[in-house]
Design an enzyme around this catalytic site. Structure first.
Site, PDB file in Angstrom:
ATOM      1  N   CYS A 202      -9.314   3.931  -6.943  1.00 39.00           N
ATOM      2  CA  CYS A 202      -9.324   2.507  -7.273  1.00 39.00           C
ATOM      3  C   CYS A 202     -10.283   2.228  -8.433  1.00 39.00           C
ATOM      4  CB  CYS A 202      -9.651   1.673  -6.046  1.00 39.00           C
ATOM      5  SG  CYS A 202      -9.250  -0.096  -6.246  1.00 39.00           S
TER       6      CYS A 202
ATOM      7  N   HIS B  98      -5.756   3.455  -2.593  1.00 39.61           N
ATOM      8  CA  HIS B  98      -6.778   4.068  -1.735  1.00 39.61           C
ATOM      9  C   HIS B  98      -6.126   5.104  -0.813  1.00 39.61           C
ATOM     10  CE1 HIS B  98     -10.312   1.430  -2.520  1.00 39.61           C
ATOM     11  NE2 HIS B  98      -9.372   0.544  -2.848  1.00 39.61           N
TER      12      HIS B  98
ATOM     13  N   GLU C 175      -7.442   7.340   0.892  1.00 32.02           N
ATOM     14  CA  GLU C 175      -8.255   7.664   2.065  1.00 32.02           C
ATOM     15  C   GLU C 175      -7.799   6.954   3.325  1.00 32.02           C
ATOM     16  OE1 GLU C 175     -10.694   4.407  -0.155  1.00 32.02           O
ATOM     17  OE2 GLU C 175      -9.292   6.034  -0.618  1.00 32.02           O
TER      18      GLU C 175
END
Length: 557
Positions: free
Chosen positions: A381, A507, A509
């Protein structure tokens, strides 16, 4: 009919209710029961989207774009089930809904009160999860600690809930602390007794106690707790501290937690299938190759601010045989003259997300160092935006390249506000949020990592790559390897001549799982381990050569 489990906590905050709830979810799923987990948070913010990471930790984003508490990340990672905005409820959202109803006249002019209006709204949110997803079990974690003033409406609501749906369909689980007093050489039960007393004074008798401890609990202690707290000794479950949170499901399984839950709720006592989870725990404890990854961020004083990033790195390390060490780097302390001191010797660099101009120059310096020294790099990001700014200044010839977020008057806004964000005034819940498709460029590193033409990833941002500079970047050697399906938005960039340099506007993750590491994190870990091998074997090929053909397929679910 859906069964309901309510998880409360006592004695101290941060006692691990979220991990206990997530672990129980994993144990029930291992028995082929469908599960959804709900978090009731007592703060008055509508959601954590505008809260400081220093106070609240990371904001976890769901597929449908809800900004939620980080515990929802634990729920998803442990159960491998996607949560939604239905799974996150705050005091702020409850009061906002009730006030909106009052303004519309939904209460027919009646006096609006905590009981029944607030408590009814809370109960309706729990029921909404059951009605919309139809799971076998809804686990609800109540944030805070029993006795907190702000938690009282939630406790009252779940007290009423058993009466509303039937005693046989509701279970209360209380997580408490059994401290060891070193000077006395004893484990003390009084904190647990007082916590249960507080809960009972509100009208809730716990069915199961999960006792956090740092050593085994003697049977005599369990009997004592059973007598004083009116809970069967078999339902006094010890939960010892573990070296990894992923051990907790196996610890609770050995204590018979799921068996007791199913018995109390009158559900079939199915046998669990925890084979893959046990294999994961075994891998966690196997010696691996030491590998050090730097996380360069502005919120590093609180590790929870980057919780999903850390867990995604752990997942990749478990999969690839790495013994992960994280080097936390405060980006405010980085500058071109100090970056060598801070980053020397690491095998990988991650620049994660964030907002605002503070620490940006340090992040850009870290990107520059990783690029010029052939260190595996992953930008997330804001990390991607910093890599764009770094390239514009040092390669593309735009010495004043910048983001309009950091300098509204910059003559070269290589990162600019999304068009649909131009007139947005409110900060909370107004960004580009949630799951969006990304089309992958064939033959790219991203293509090798994902192995798919279109992937779906979660976003949380207002600014984007400025397409006015796209040709300049492409002509100077930059590679855009992922875009929105209409090719309008740049989603992934990479450097073809670098061992591993890739960054995403989304993102990744948020979608990594313990047994299914995210492809970008897995690729970073493979590249970092390759660098370790090179550092240990000087005769190996230079770091600038392509990565070896390691398997890039996901591990089992």
């Amino acid at each position: 009919m859906t069964k309901f489990i309510f998880v409360t906590g006592g004695v101290v905050s941060s006692i691990g209710k979220g991990i206990v709830a997530a672990s129980l979810g994993r144990l029930l799923k291992s028995r082929d029961y469908s599960v959804s987990i709900l978090k009731l948070d007592p703060y008055i913010n509508v959601d954590p989207g505008t809260m400081s990471p220093f106070q609240h930790g990371e904001v976890f984003v769901t597929e449908d774009g809800a900004e939620t508490d980080l515990d929802l990340g634990h729920y998803e990672r442990f159960t491998d089930t996607s949560m939604s905005r239905l799974n996150s409820v705050t005091t702020g959202s409850i009061y906002q809904a009730v006030i909106n109803k009052e303004r519309r006249g939904d209460y027919d002019g009646g006096t609006v009160q905590v009981i029944p209006h607030i408590t009814n709204e809370i109960k309706e949110r729990v029921q909404r999860v059951a009605q919309n997803t139809n799971p076998d079990v809804v686990i609800t974690e109540i944030g805070g600690t029993v006795g907190d003033i702000e938690s009282l409406p939630f406790i009252e609501a779940i007290r009423q809930f058993r009466k509303d749906v039937g005693r046989q369909d509701v279970l209360y689980m209380h997580v408490t602390l059994l401290p060891w007093i070193a000077s006395a050489g004893e484990m003390k039960t009084k904190p647990t007794q007082h916590s249960v007393k507080e809960l009972r004074s509100i009208g809730i008798q716990p069915d199961i106690l999960v006792c956090r401890c740092d050593r085994p609990v003697p049977a005599s202690i369990k009997e004592k707790i059973s007598n004083f707290c009116d809970v069967p000794a078999s339902c006094v479950v010890e939960c010892q501290d573990a070296s990894s949170i992923y051990e907790v499901p196996t610890i609770l399984e050995s204590e018979g937690l799921a068996h007791q839950v199913l018995q109390i709720l009158g559900m079939d006592l199915r046998s669990p299938n925890l084979h893959q989870w046990e294999e994961l725990v075994t891998r966690i404890h196997q010696p691996g190759t030491p590998v050090e990854i730097a996380i360069v961020g502005k919120y590093v004083q609180l590790g929870d601010a980057y919780l999903s990033v850390v867990e995604s790195l752990n997942h990749a390390a478990f999969s690839e045989g790495g013994d992960l060490k994280i080097r936390w780097i405060n980006s405010e302390e980085l500058e071109p003259l100090t970056v060598e001191h801070h980053l020397h010797g690491v095998q990988g660099v991650i620049v994660p997300g964030g907002f605002g101009p503070r620490g940006i120059d340090g992040k850009i310096a870290a990107v520059n160092y990783a690029r010029e020294h052939n260190i595996p790099f992953l930008g997330l990001c804001l990390g991607m935006q910093c890599s764009v700014i770094e390239w514009s200044r040092h390669v593309a010839g735009l010495q004043d390249g910048n983001s309009s977020e950091f300098d509204k008057e910059t003559p070269n806004p290589v990162i600019n506000l999304l068009p649909e964000q131009q007139d947005v005034v409110d900060l909370g819940g107004t960004m580009r949020l949630g799951l969006y498709p990304c089309r992958i460029t064939p033959g790219s590193l991203a293509d090798r990592l994902y192995g798919e033409e279109v992937v779906y990833e979660r976003h949380r941002h207002r600014y984007e790559f400025n397409n006015a500079y796209r040709n300049l970047f492409l002509e100077s050697g930059y590679s855009i390897s992922g875009t929105s399906p209409d090719a309008r938005l740049v989603e992934i960039i990479e450097l073809p001549d670098h061992p591993f340099f890739i960054a995403s506007q989304f993102h990744p993750e948020f979608q990594s799982r313990p047994n299914k590491p995210h492809p970008l994190f897995r690729g970073l870990m493979q590249a970092a381990l390759t660098l370790v091998e090179k550092q240990q074997s000087p005769e190996m090929t230079p770091a600038s050569t392509p990565l070896p053909e390691r398997s890039l397929e996901h591990s089992g679910a």
